[in-house]
Design a protein around this motif. Sequence first.
Motif, mmCIF file in Angstrom:
data_model
loop_
_atom_site.group_PDB
_atom_site.id
_atom_site.type_symbol
_atom_site.label_atom_id
_atom_site.label_comp_id
_atom_site.label_asym_id
_atom_site.label_seq_id
_atom_site.Cartn_x
_atom_site.Cartn_y
_atom_site.Cartn_z
ATOM 1 N N ASP A 73 0.610 -1.325 -0.013
ATOM 2 C CA ASP A 73 0.180 -0.189 -0.069
ATOM 3 C C ASP A 73 0.779 1.123 0.034
ATOM 4 O OD1 ASP A 73 -1.622 2.019 0.256
ATOM 5 O OD2 ASP A 73 -2.497 1.200 2.542
ATOM 6 N N GLY A 75 -0.410 4.202 -0.216
ATOM 7 C CA GLY A 75 -1.033 5.610 0.264
ATOM 8 C C GLY A 75 -2.164 5.995 -0.525
ATOM 9 N N THR A 76 -2.277 5.642 -1.899
ATOM 10 C CA THR A 76 -3.212 6.127 -2.852
ATOM 11 C C THR A 76 -4.265 5.133 -2.907
ATOM 12 O OG1 THR A 76 -1.930 4.941 -4.717
ATOM 13 C CG2 THR A 76 -1.203 7.120 -4.177
ATOM 14 N N ALA A 77 -5.423 5.643 -3.308
ATOM 15 C CA ALA A 77 -6.424 4.798 -3.558
ATOM 16 C C ALA A 77 -6.232 3.642 -4.675
ATOM 17 C CB ALA A 77 -7.807 5.580 -4.094
ATOM 18 N N THR A 78 -5.543 3.662 -5.534
ATOM 19 C CA THR A 78 -5.183 2.774 -6.568
ATOM 20 C C THR A 78 -4.282 1.758 -5.677
ATOM 21 O OG1 THR A 78 -5.495 4.170 -8.365
ATOM 22 C CG2 THR A 78 -4.174 2.254 -8.835
ATOM 23 N N GLN A 80 -3.915 1.098 -2.783
ATOM 24 C CA GLN A 80 -4.666 0.351 -1.720
ATOM 25 C C GLN A 80 -5.517 -0.709 -2.439
ATOM 26 O OE1 GLN A 80 -6.549 3.570 0.316
ATOM 27 N NE2 GLN A 80 -4.724 4.148 1.641
ATOM 28 N N ALA A 81 -6.177 -0.443 -3.396
ATOM 29 C CA ALA A 81 -7.044 -1.246 -3.951
ATOM 30 C C ALA A 81 -6.092 -2.313 -4.696
ATOM 31 C CB ALA A 81 -7.844 -0.639 -5.187
ATOM 32 N N GLN A 82 -5.155 -2.255 -5.246
ATOM 33 C CA GLN A 82 -4.192 -3.245 -5.775
ATOM 34 C C GLN A 82 -3.651 -4.119 -4.496
ATOM 35 O OE1 GLN A 82 -1.265 -1.203 -8.256
ATOM 36 N NE2 GLN A 82 -2.468 -1.306 -10.006
ATOM 37 N N TYR A 83 -3.228 -3.598 -3.632
ATOM 38 C CA TYR A 83 -2.683 -4.368 -2.379
ATOM 39 C C TYR A 83 -3.792 -5.274 -1.987
ATOM 40 C CZ TYR A 83 -0.322 -5.220 1.941
ATOM 41 O OH TYR A 83 0.193 -6.352 2.783
#
Length: 184
Positions: A73, A75-78, A80-83
């Motif tokens: 992660d 810290g970005t929304a992308t 976080q979603a990928q993680y």
Amino acid sequence: MRSPKEFAVWLATNHPQDTPIATPQSANCKVAVVVPVRGERIERIERLVKSLARQQVTPGTIETLLVVNNRPDNGTATGQAQYAANQRLLASPLLTGSVHAIDLSSVGRSHPGSNVGTARQRGLIEAAGRFAARGTNGIVLHTDADCRFDDPTFFSRLIWVFDHYPKLVAAGGGHTLEVSADDP
């Protein structure tokens, strides 16, 4: 040729955050399929794995190495979603038998500057080490998570070609690319 222990030592020295797959390679394995995975939907990976399972080959002929690849992660929304998608895959029931995950995503396992090339290289290193541990040559096939193999004879024909043309070092083709309107 490295023994499994020598490979583990080499990997620990050159890639200290990585550990080799603990499960031994099947004695029947002739093809290691390397798939870089970055925030993919499990359903997409499942379709690829099912297309490999439908291949008309002796059980254990194909192993799949899913290289789960991106930094933890960021810290970005992308990010976080990928993680989160990567962590779901790492806990997925798909990872049984001849389907393995190489975790380059979790905290302490990511590679600096990690990208698809890093994932492919790590998968190649693992596949080569697994074939070497058995004292045999094998075919390493690189594909992507958005591909599948619809022809159930593709791998039997691929193996036949490499068996009958021992000087052949590369081949291409044979997959179907899956494209979705919601892909970035």
